[in-house]
Each structure stands twice: as structure tokens, then as C-alpha cells.
Design a protein around this motif. Structure first.
Motif, PDB file in Angstrom:
ATOM      1  N   ASN A 144     -38.146  15.677  46.489  1.00 51.61           N
ATOM      2  CA  ASN A 144     -37.197  14.502  46.593  1.00 51.61           C
ATOM      3  C   ASN A 144     -36.240  14.117  45.381  1.00 51.61           C
ATOM      4  N   GLN A 145     -35.709  15.206  44.786  1.00 50.33           N
ATOM      5  CA  GLN A 145     -34.648  15.044  43.795  1.00 50.33           C
ATOM      6  C   GLN A 145     -33.416  14.593  44.280  1.00 50.33           C
ATOM      7  N   HIS A 146     -32.998  15.225  45.276  1.00 49.79           N
ATOM      8  CA  HIS A 146     -31.627  14.824  45.675  1.00 49.79           C
ATOM      9  C   HIS A 146     -31.444  14.380  47.026  1.00 49.79           C
ATOM     10  N   PHE A 147     -32.607  14.546  47.942  1.00 49.93           N
ATOM     11  CA  PHE A 147     -32.637  13.628  49.032  1.00 49.93           C
ATOM     12  C   PHE A 147     -33.956  13.384  49.524  1.00 49.93           C
ATOM     13  N   LYS A 148     -34.415  12.389  50.263  1.00 43.61           N
ATOM     14  CA  LYS A 148     -36.061  12.195  50.641  1.00 43.61           C
ATOM     15  C   LYS A 148     -36.265  13.465  51.650  1.00 43.61           C
ATOM     16  N   VAL A 185     -28.653  17.575  57.230  1.00 49.99           N
ATOM     17  CA  VAL A 185     -27.244  16.768  57.554  1.00 49.99           C
ATOM     18  C   VAL A 185     -27.981  15.141  57.175  1.00 49.99           C
ATOM     19  N   LEU A 186     -27.411  14.374  56.203  1.00 50.37           N
ATOM     20  CA  LEU A 186     -27.769  13.060  56.079  1.00 50.37           C
ATOM     21  C   LEU A 186     -26.632  12.329  56.544  1.00 50.37           C
ATOM     22  N   ASN A 187     -27.116  11.479  57.542  1.00 50.35           N
ATOM     23  CA  ASN A 187     -26.337  10.346  58.076  1.00 50.35           C
ATOM     24  C   ASN A 187     -26.806   9.017  57.769  1.00 50.35           C
ATOM     25  N   LYS A 188     -26.207   8.500  57.082  1.00 51.23           N
ATOM     26  CA  LYS A 188     -26.661   7.210  56.442  1.00 51.23           C
ATOM     27  C   LYS A 188     -25.715   6.170  56.075  1.00 51.23           C
ATOM     28  N   SER A 189     -26.088   4.867  56.452  1.00 47.93           N
ATOM     29  CA  SER A 189     -25.321   3.896  55.944  1.00 47.93           C
ATOM     30  C   SER A 189     -25.966   2.807  55.065  1.00 47.93           C
ATOM     31  N   LEU A 190     -25.373   1.863  54.685  1.00 48.25           N
ATOM     32  CA  LEU A 190     -26.243   0.833  54.011  1.00 48.25           C
ATOM     33  C   LEU A 190     -27.465   0.085  54.819  1.00 48.25           C
ATOM     34  N   PHE A 213     -23.284  20.928  48.256  1.00 44.43           N
ATOM     35  CA  PHE A 213     -23.170  20.089  49.241  1.00 44.43           C
ATOM     36  C   PHE A 213     -21.771  19.705  49.431  1.00 44.43           C
ATOM     37  N   CYS A 214     -21.608  18.847  50.491  1.00 44.06           N
ATOM     38  CA  CYS A 214     -20.100  18.350  50.903  1.00 44.06           C
ATOM     39  C   CYS A 214     -20.066  17.240  51.513  1.00 44.06           C
ATOM     40  N   ASN A 265     -28.555   6.208  42.657  1.00 40.39           N
ATOM     41  CA  ASN A 265     -29.442   6.481  41.379  1.00 40.39           C
ATOM     42  C   ASN A 265     -30.480   7.153  41.854  1.00 40.39           C
ATOM     43  N   LYS A 266     -31.209   6.957  43.039  1.00 43.05           N
ATOM     44  CA  LYS A 266     -32.648   7.609  43.281  1.00 43.05           C
ATOM     45  C   LYS A 266     -32.197   8.992  43.831  1.00 43.05           C
ATOM     46  N   TYR A 267     -31.054   9.213  44.359  1.00 42.39           N
ATOM     47  CA  TYR A 267     -31.005  10.573  44.846  1.00 42.39           C
ATOM     48  C   TYR A 267     -29.544  11.008  44.455  1.00 42.39           C
TER      49      TYR A 267
END
Lengths: 75, 213
Positions: free
Chosen positions: B9-13, B106-111, B24-25, A30-32
Motif C-alpha cells: 500500500n505504498q503508492h496505491f491501495k 489503472v486507478l480511476n478516482k474522483s474525490l 506511472f503516468c 499524502n497517503k499514497y
């Protein structure tokens, strides 16, 4: 009885962990936000909310059924 | 009058003010095959437990602490693998490749454990190669994009990208647009500086004759 209690505690911890994970996930997305309408869904139909719903429901079903199962085998 | 949209910071930090996301994909679903196979095995075992419930119940109902503990261990293993599978799927959704008008991110993220970001500026990309080798990659339309950077001659490889043709041409297009825009900006800047210097008494005499103070 002890074993049933252990299974029940395991189930509760499992459900809490699942709910925290889903909460963290939604807080982040929701943030991004991305315009997902422009994105081809996983296998053509899987949305993230279906995964989240399946996750919560399967964890709850497993926790409840395993607690009941252990209760009956220890009777 | 067009108001400039603030994309901070609209779609990613880390997204800049004038940085707009072009596309994006996520990685191709082939990266999840192993995890789905494991999940299907897990689900099949649970279904078989349901089908042969009576026999399994009779076995675990024996008055043996070892068997009772084994039952809890099996429950624990099932729970662990179920969590592992869903966290992997969630991680798949959070790992995104973003192409903006300035860079490839490239965003590489886990919780819980991972939160890394890798950004490559478009003007630094010297070369792009698309690799789509083998029957599987061509049939399922996925491949690798290799970005060669001009500054250090290193390469960045984006693996298992779906529809690599589209993303290959997109990066090329955005890179050209960025360079063209940069060229125009530099030209305008030079012209503005020349205009200012033309009227300045201390800087370079014009063909009409130097000014005297």
C-alpha cells in the motif's frame, strides 16, 4: 437584504465545500505518494498545489464579490 | 544482506509487498481541452463583468424582484461551473496508470463519487498494440495502448496515454523480466525437488542402484 443573505450563505457553503475537497485531496495524496519528480507536469509547469491554491482563491473571490454585488444592487 | 523493501500500500491501495512501481503516468492533457475551454469562457465572462461593471450594475439595480433573483441565479451558475472545473482537474490528477513489476493498474478516482481500480497481470498480457493515428496524436505524442489478454481473448484499452512508445516498451520489458524470473524460479524449484528426492529411500531408484531399507 434577504437576497444578500442567500448569496452570503451560498458563498459560505461554496467555500466550505472547496476546503473540504482540498483537504480530502491532500489526505489522499499524502497517503499514497508518487515520486512526482519523474512525472512530466501538466502543460510543463502546473503542479497540483497550484491548482489547489487557484481553486481556493477563486472560490473566495467569487463568494465575496458576489455577496458585495448583490448587497449593492438590493440597496 | 539486502533487506526486502515492503511496498504494501505504498503508492496505491492494494499494492503487494514485493510489487515495485516501475513508472506511472496520467492521461495526456488533451482530455482537458474541453474543460479548459469552458473555464476560459467563464473567466472571460467574469472579466467582462468587471469591465462593463457600471452597465451591469445599473441593469441589476432596477427595482424588480425578477432581475434580483436572476442575479443570484447567475452567481449560482458561475459558482457551480467553477467548482465543476476544479473538481475535474483534481480528478485528472487522481486518475493514474501505474506499471509495476507484476501488473498494469489503472486507478480511476474522483474525490467523492468514483474509486475504481483495474489491474491486469503482466503474464496474462499476450499482445500489446500501440495506436497513434492522426495528425493530432502524432504531433502531440499521445495514443492508445491495447492489451490483449491470453486467458479470455479480451482486450483492455488504455486511451490517451502520453508518450506511448515509452510505455509500450516498458510493458514489454517488464513482461519479459517477469516471465524470465518466473522461469528461473520454476527451474530452481524443480532442481531443489530433484535434490531432495535423490536422497529419499522411497522415491525413484538412482543409476547407482536402489537403496534398501
Amino acid at each position: 437584504m434577504t437576497l444578500m443573505l442567500i448569496t452570503a450563505i451560498l458563498g459560505v457553503i461554496s467555500i466550505i465545500y472547496c476546503l473540504i475537497s482540498v483537504k480530502l485531496l491532500y489526505r489522499y495524496i499524502n497517503k499514497y505518494r508518487f515520486d512526482e519528480s519523474k512525472y512530466t507536469m501538466l502543460f510543463g509547469f502546473l503542479r497540483l498545489r497550484y491548482i489547489a491554491m487557484a481553486y481556493i482563491s477563486l472560490i473566495i473571490v467569487l463568494a465575496v464579490s458576489s455577496t458585495v454585488f448583490v448587497y449593492y444592487i438590493t440597496l | 544482506m539486502n533487506a526486502e523493501v515492503d511496498h504494501t500500500n505504498q503508492h496505491f491501495k492494494g499494492q503487494h509487498k514485493s510489487e515495485a512501481v516501475s513508472c506511472f503516468c496520467r492521461k495526456h492533457w488533451i482530455v482537458l481541452i474541453k474543460d479548459f475551454a469552458g473555464f476560459i469562457v467563464l473567466l472571460s465572462l467574469l472579466i467582462l463583468t468587471g469591465i462593463y461593471f457600471k452597465g451591469i450594475y445599473n441593469f441589476f439595480s432596477q427595482d424588480s424582484p425578477f432581475i434580483n433573483v436572476a442575479a443570484i441565479v447567475i452567481v449560482g451558475i458561475f459558482t457551480f461551473f467553477l467548482h465543476k472545473f476544479f473538481l475535474r482537474i483534481i480528478r485528472y490528477f487522481l486518475e493514474i496508470i501505474i506499471i509495476t513489476n507484476f501488473r498494469v493498474v489503472v486507478l480511476n478516482k474522483s474525490l467523492y463519487l468514483k474509486d475504481s481500480k483495474d489491474a491486469t497481470d503482466l503474464p496474462k498480457v499476450q499482445d500489446i498494440q500501440k495506436r497513434q493515428n492522426g495528425i493530432l496524436q502524432n504531433f502531440l505524442r499521445y495514443g492508445d495502448l491495447e492489451l490483449t489478454l491470453s486467458s479470455s481473448s479480451t482486450t483492455k484499452v488504455l486511451t490517451n496515454i502520453p508518450n506511448p512508445d515509452y510505455h509500450f516498451s516498458k510493458i514489454n520489458q517488464l513482461k519479459s523480466e517477469y516471465l524470465r524470473g518466473s522461469l528461473l524460479r520454476n527451474r530452481k524449484k524443480t532442481e531443489n525437488v530433484k535434490k531432495e528426492n535423490k536422497n529419499h529411500p522411497f522415491i525413484e531408484p538412482t543409476f547407482e542402484g536402489s537403496r534398501t531399507i
